[in-house]
Scaffold this active site. Sequence first.
Site, PDB file in Angstrom:
ATOM      1  N   THR A 259       1.790   1.441  -0.104  1.00 14.25           N
ATOM      2  CA  THR A 259       0.907   0.872  -1.237  1.00 14.25           C
ATOM      3  C   THR A 259      -0.574   1.358  -1.404  1.00 14.25           C
ATOM      4  O   THR A 259      -1.367   1.562  -0.731  1.00 14.25           O
ATOM      5  CB  THR A 259       0.415  -0.664  -0.391  1.00 14.25           C
TER       6      THR A 259
ATOM      7  N   LYS B  67      -6.156  -3.267   4.807  1.00 16.82           N
ATOM      8  CA  LYS B  67      -5.901  -2.152   3.889  1.00 16.82           C
ATOM      9  C   LYS B  67      -5.166  -2.860   2.669  1.00 16.82           C
ATOM     10  O   LYS B  67      -5.894  -2.467   1.487  1.00 16.82           O
ATOM     11  CB  LYS B  67      -5.020  -1.180   4.418  1.00 16.82           C
TER      12      LYS B  67
ATOM     13  N   LYS C 226       3.518  -4.173  -6.729  1.00 14.93           N
ATOM     14  CA  LYS C 226       3.365  -4.100  -5.306  1.00 14.93           C
ATOM     15  C   LYS C 226       2.070  -4.804  -4.791  1.00 14.93           C
ATOM     16  O   LYS C 226       2.149  -5.793  -3.783  1.00 14.93           O
ATOM     17  CB  LYS C 226       3.269  -2.849  -4.446  1.00 14.93           C
TER      18      LYS C 226
END
Length: 300
Positions: free
Chosen positions: A98, A242, A174
């Site tokens: 990602t 994150k 995503k």
Amino acid sequence: MSNSQTLAVIGLGSMGYGIAASLLRAGNTVYGFDVNEDAMRRFQAEGGVSGTLSEVAQKIDTLVVVVLNSAQTETVLFGDAGWVPALRQGATVIACATVAPSFARTMAAKCAALGIHYLDAPISGGAGKAAAGKLSVMASGAPEAFSGAQGALDGMAETVFRLGDAAGAGSAMKAVNQLLAGVHIAAMAEAVTFGMTQGVDPAQTVEVISKCAGTSWMFENRAPHIVDGDYTPHSSVDIWPKDLGIVLDIAREARFSAPLTAAALQQFMAASGSGLGKEDDAAVAKVYARNAGLTLPEAK
């Protein structure tokens, strides 16, 4: 198999190991690399091939990079021991982490300059689907990148969404998925612990809400972890600071307010700061429980 390829998977964590095993099961020659030598030895014991970058790079048709973030992706591809300069012309990189769309575009351009195809291909489905070769892949890249990646995608994915002919679109999608997934996990934890304040047992919440309009895939997948008191990390708390951080960075660049994402991020930050970072992401419920003086179910 006549259509088998020679592949390398970089990153043998919960997702990467499943991908490598699926590619091996599909009849390919697969090299697996990880900083964890135990994971490499385990994969080799199951049929993976051993070798060093210098020994195998020119043999590789497709390099599948399943690492944590953009920094690790760039190190794998272009660091001091980077793979891209060593690969043969026309090889393909499938990048699964990602990352921000701008980073994916930069990596694609750097690969293209060296004659390497780059597929921006973040993945979804969890460790179970990775092991079964049934991931969903949100992919974008030039037609040549899709063509070069096809053999690997056939072995690792159930569904491949072709989102455009330039890197970046896959990572953008995503980010949309991670926004929803992170918010849904935090909402699941909030709902289960809220129910406890009203005397509703977590197991009963799972039984009822799973059949009602308030359910979600994340609720049905993660809430049972709370019921079982089992926080074995299928997907850890530390993934979310994150990933939701990436979502908010993208939103900031777009001058888009994302308050639900920000609220969910704070809960995961609190969980990580409380020492829960390596536990399953359902452990974010422990933050709610602690603040409300609740006792969550213990492991059976």
